[in-house]
Write a protein that holds these residues in place. Structure first.
Motif, PDB file in Angstrom:
ATOM      1  N   LYS A 195      -4.410  -2.743   3.601  1.00 50.37           N
ATOM      2  CA  LYS A 195      -3.812  -4.014   3.177  1.00 50.37           C
ATOM      3  C   LYS A 195      -4.816  -4.866   2.410  1.00 50.37           C
ATOM      4  N   LYS A 196      -5.989  -5.127   3.014  1.00 52.75           N
ATOM      5  CA  LYS A 196      -6.969  -5.983   2.341  1.00 52.75           C
ATOM      6  C   LYS A 196      -7.567  -5.336   1.084  1.00 52.75           C
ATOM      7  N   PRO A 197      -7.942  -4.051   1.117  1.00 50.79           N
ATOM      8  CA  PRO A 197      -8.447  -3.448  -0.128  1.00 50.79           C
ATOM      9  C   PRO A 197      -7.457  -3.535  -1.285  1.00 50.79           C
ATOM     10  N   LEU A 198      -6.175  -3.282  -1.002  1.00 53.91           N
ATOM     11  CA  LEU A 198      -5.171  -3.328  -2.065  1.00 53.91           C
ATOM     12  C   LEU A 198      -4.882  -4.759  -2.503  1.00 53.91           C
ATOM     13  N   LEU A 199      -4.957  -5.716  -1.565  1.00 50.97           N
ATOM     14  CA  LEU A 199      -4.773  -7.118  -1.936  1.00 50.97           C
ATOM     15  C   LEU A 199      -5.911  -7.581  -2.840  1.00 50.97           C
ATOM     16  N   PHE A 200      -7.143  -7.216  -2.501  1.00 52.25           N
ATOM     17  CA  PHE A 200      -8.280  -7.541  -3.360  1.00 52.25           C
ATOM     18  C   PHE A 200      -8.094  -6.922  -4.741  1.00 52.25           C
ATOM     19  N   ALA A 201      -7.667  -5.664  -4.761  1.00 48.69           N
ATOM     20  CA  ALA A 201      -7.429  -4.997  -6.047  1.00 48.69           C
ATOM     21  C   ALA A 201      -6.353  -5.724  -6.840  1.00 48.69           C
ATOM     22  N   LYS A 202      -5.260  -6.097  -6.179  1.00 48.93           N
ATOM     23  CA  LYS A 202      -4.177  -6.801  -6.874  1.00 48.93           C
ATOM     24  C   LYS A 202      -4.683  -8.094  -7.506  1.00 48.93           C
ATOM     25  N   PHE A 203      -5.462  -8.850  -6.754  1.00 49.65           N
ATOM     26  CA  PHE A 203      -5.956 -10.126  -7.252  1.00 49.65           C
ATOM     27  C   PHE A 203      -6.847  -9.947  -8.475  1.00 49.65           C
ATOM     28  N   ILE A 204      -7.799  -9.023  -8.398  1.00 47.40           N
ATOM     29  CA  ILE A 204      -8.747  -8.919  -9.514  1.00 47.40           C
ATOM     30  C   ILE A 204      -8.129  -8.202 -10.721  1.00 47.40           C
ATOM     31  N   ILE A 205      -7.112  -7.369 -10.488  1.00 44.59           N
ATOM     32  CA  ILE A 205      -6.369  -6.801 -11.618  1.00 44.59           C
ATOM     33  C   ILE A 205      -5.623  -7.910 -12.343  1.00 44.59           C
ATOM     34  N   ALA A 206      -4.918  -8.750 -11.570  1.00 48.23           N
ATOM     35  CA  ALA A 206      -4.143  -9.840 -12.176  1.00 48.23           C
ATOM     36  C   ALA A 206      -5.037 -10.836 -12.898  1.00 48.23           C
ATOM     37  N   ARG A 207      -6.260 -10.995 -12.435  1.00 47.77           N
ATOM     38  CA  ARG A 207      -7.202 -11.912 -13.082  1.00 47.77           C
ATOM     39  C   ARG A 207      -7.907 -11.272 -14.279  1.00 47.77           C
ATOM     40  N   GLY A 208      -7.646 -10.006 -14.557  1.00 44.77           N
ATOM     41  CA  GLY A 208      -8.282  -9.322 -15.684  1.00 44.77           C
ATOM     42  C   GLY A 208      -9.713  -8.922 -15.414  1.00 44.77           C
ATOM     43  N   LEU A 209     -10.081  -8.785 -14.136  1.00 42.42           N
ATOM     44  CA  LEU A 209     -11.454  -8.445 -13.767  1.00 42.42           C
ATOM     45  C   LEU A 209     -11.624  -6.961 -13.463  1.00 42.42           C
ATOM     46  N   PHE A 210     -10.525  -6.230 -13.382  1.00 43.60           N
ATOM     47  CA  PHE A 210     -10.576  -4.815 -13.029  1.00 43.60           C
ATOM     48  C   PHE A 210      -9.385  -4.135 -13.692  1.00 43.60           C
ATOM     49  N   SER A 211      -9.651  -3.010 -14.388  1.00 44.35           N
ATOM     50  CA  SER A 211      -8.583  -2.299 -15.102  1.00 44.35           C
ATOM     51  C   SER A 211      -8.567  -0.840 -14.662  1.00 44.35           C
ATOM     52  N   PRO A 212      -7.890  -0.555 -13.553  1.00 39.06           N
ATOM     53  CA  PRO A 212      -7.912   0.811 -13.021  1.00 39.06           C
ATOM     54  C   PRO A 212      -7.071   1.773 -13.845  1.00 39.06           C
ATOM     55  N   ARG A 213      -7.458   3.046 -13.773  1.00 36.83           N
ATOM     56  CA  ARG A 213      -6.711   4.094 -14.452  1.00 36.83           C
ATOM     57  C   ARG A 213      -5.514   4.554 -13.632  1.00 36.83           C
ATOM     58  N   ASP A 214      -5.540   4.305 -12.324  1.00 40.63           N
ATOM     59  CA  ASP A 214      -4.440   4.719 -11.466  1.00 40.63           C
ATOM     60  C   ASP A 214      -3.616   3.519 -11.040  1.00 40.63           C
ATOM     61  N   ARG A 215      -2.557   3.773 -10.293  1.00 44.75           N
ATOM     62  CA  ARG A 215      -1.541   2.773  -9.982  1.00 44.75           C
ATOM     63  C   ARG A 215      -1.832   2.105  -8.637  1.00 44.75           C
ATOM     64  N   LEU A 216      -1.610   0.813  -8.585  1.00 44.84           N
ATOM     65  CA  LEU A 216      -1.730   0.061  -7.344  1.00 44.84           C
ATOM     66  C   LEU A 216      -0.681   0.530  -6.344  1.00 44.84           C
ATOM     67  N   ASP A 217      -1.033   0.541  -5.065  1.00 44.65           N
ATOM     68  CA  ASP A 217      -0.084   0.874  -4.011  1.00 44.65           C
ATOM     69  C   ASP A 217       0.496  -0.413  -3.426  1.00 44.65           C
ATOM     70  N   PRO A 218       1.688  -0.358  -2.798  1.00 39.68           N
ATOM     71  CA  PRO A 218       2.239  -1.543  -2.142  1.00 39.68           C
ATOM     72  C   PRO A 218       1.308  -2.046  -1.031  1.00 39.68           C
ATOM     73  N   ILE A 219       1.342  -3.338  -0.810  1.00 40.80           N
ATOM     74  CA  ILE A 219       0.446  -4.016   0.130  1.00 40.80           C
ATOM     75  C   ILE A 219       1.289  -4.490   1.308  1.00 40.80           C
ATOM     76  N   ILE A 220       1.047  -3.937   2.487  1.00 40.24           N
ATOM     77  CA  ILE A 220       1.971  -4.124   3.600  1.00 40.24           C
ATOM     78  C   ILE A 220       1.435  -5.145   4.599  1.00 40.24           C
ATOM     79  N   ASP A 221       2.211  -6.228   4.756  1.00 36.59           N
ATOM     80  CA  ASP A 221       1.905  -7.236   5.767  1.00 36.59           C
ATOM     81  C   ASP A 221       3.174  -7.529   6.556  1.00 36.59           C
ATOM     82  N   ASN A 222       3.159  -8.609   7.345  1.00 38.50           N
ATOM     83  CA  ASN A 222       4.306  -8.926   8.203  1.00 38.50           C
ATOM     84  C   ASN A 222       5.575  -9.190   7.411  1.00 38.50           C
TER      85      ASN A 222
END
Length: 330
Positions: A195-222
């Motif tokens: 959950k936290k690794p993917l949330l961190f990835a989501k945030f920095i991708i959206a901010r233009g700080l990280f451009s991964p070659r693969d696809r983000l996975d869903p982030i599961i919380d309550n």
């Protein structure tokens, strides 16, 4: 032996599974509404650093704040407060508001050197206001010290270096590790469901700080778990479903099993809809806070999925979520 193995697998499938028909119907609905899905504004300067700020400082802010983004409210004790000359905030909004105030006043607080020495009192002073306080300041202080020490020892105190060693991948291999692989060394980021690794990835991708070659996975919380159970996207039976319905706390293995299946279900939704998992996560998280409420009657008439929702047809599906208190994973 073979018969026992088949029986064991059969029983496991009876406990929890993904309804792919519901996944397809959710995907069609989301695809039709994709231009109208509400998402987070990760440049809102009440909660996040300015786009003009130093890159390393912004990365440090996000890696620290996501490390703290777990279990803020407990039943009967919500994490909420009204800040002087500001506004009233609840849950994650209050966490990130207090984080942004700290960042504006003392960006050095987020440096690995400072994190490595942080105390329980430091955490209490930072994240407590009025009657609102985090339920586990000792764990949060430990997680921040662990984050600071390992950033210093493994990445020369640089989150940027951590990204550089991630090969523009979210999930990698032994020879070519990705961001999630590199984050696992930190206790705050060791959740098997990520959950936290993917949330961190989501945030920095959206901010233009990280451009991964693969696809983000869903982030599961309550919130996403509750929506999955109510709609019928993930079907649970037997003793585990009884625990969810009665509000009985599940154990660690049950929590991981449930969230892994929920992640798989939303992955199917994302693939079939063609919508970025980060966008779907944003929308469903906001939906869980505004529409598919936990402690108040849900606002079903406002829900995109009201025509397919199992809970509208059968009150037995109107569960809150599965309960697992003692975790720093999510």
């Amino acid at each position: 032996m073979i018969v026992d193995l088949v029986l064991e697998v059969h029983l496991l499938l009876e406990v929890i599974g993904v309804d792919t028909r519901i996944a397809e119907r959710m995907a069609r609905i989301l695809s039709k509404m994709k231009d109208r899905l509400e998402t987070l504004n990760l440049f809102d300067e009440r909660f996040y650093p300015s786009r003009r700020d130093d890159r390393e400082n912004v990365l440090r802010y996000f890696i620290v704040m996501v490390a703290m983004d777990h279990r803020l409210s407990r039943f009967g004790k919500p994490y909420e407060a009204c800040l002087p000359n500001d506004d009233c905030y609840h849950g994650a909004d209050l966490l990130y508001r207090l984080g942004k105030i700290k960042y504006d006043n003392d960006p050095g607080f987020f440096s690995p050197e400072n994190l490595s020495k942080i105390t329980i009192d430091d955490v209490k002073k930072w994240l407590s206001i009025g009657d609102a306080e985090p339920p586990d300041p000792d764990i949060r202080a430990f997680l921040l010290r662990d984050l600071g020490v390992k950033l210093l020892k493994l990445y020369n105190g640089s989150v940027e270096e951590l990204l550089d060693r991630s090969n523009n991948l979210i999930h990698g291999t032994i020879n070519e590790p990705g961001l999630v692989d590199n984050l696992r060394v930190f206790r705050a980021y060791e959740d098997p469901v990520e959950k936290k690794p993917l949330l961190f990835a989501k945030f920095i991708i959206a901010r233009g700080l990280f451009s991964p070659r693969d696809r983000l996975d869903p982030i599961i919380d309550n919130h996403l778990s509750r929506i999955a159970y109510r709609i019928g996207l993930v079907m649970v039976s037997g003793n585990l479903w009884n625990k969810i319905r009665r509000g009985v706390e599940v154990d660690r293995e049950e929590d991981i099993l449930l969230r892994l299946n929920i992640r798989r279900a939303y992955r199917i939704v994302a693939l079939k809809s063609g919508i970025d998992p980060g966008v779907i996560d944003d929308y469903l998280w906001i939906m869980g806070r505004k529409i598919c409420l936990r402690d108040k009657p849900p606002l079903c008439d406002q829900c995109l999925f009201k025509q397919i929702c199992m809970a509208r047809k059968n009150s037995n599906f109107m569960v809150k979520e599965h309960i697992y208190y003692n975790t720093w994973y999510y």
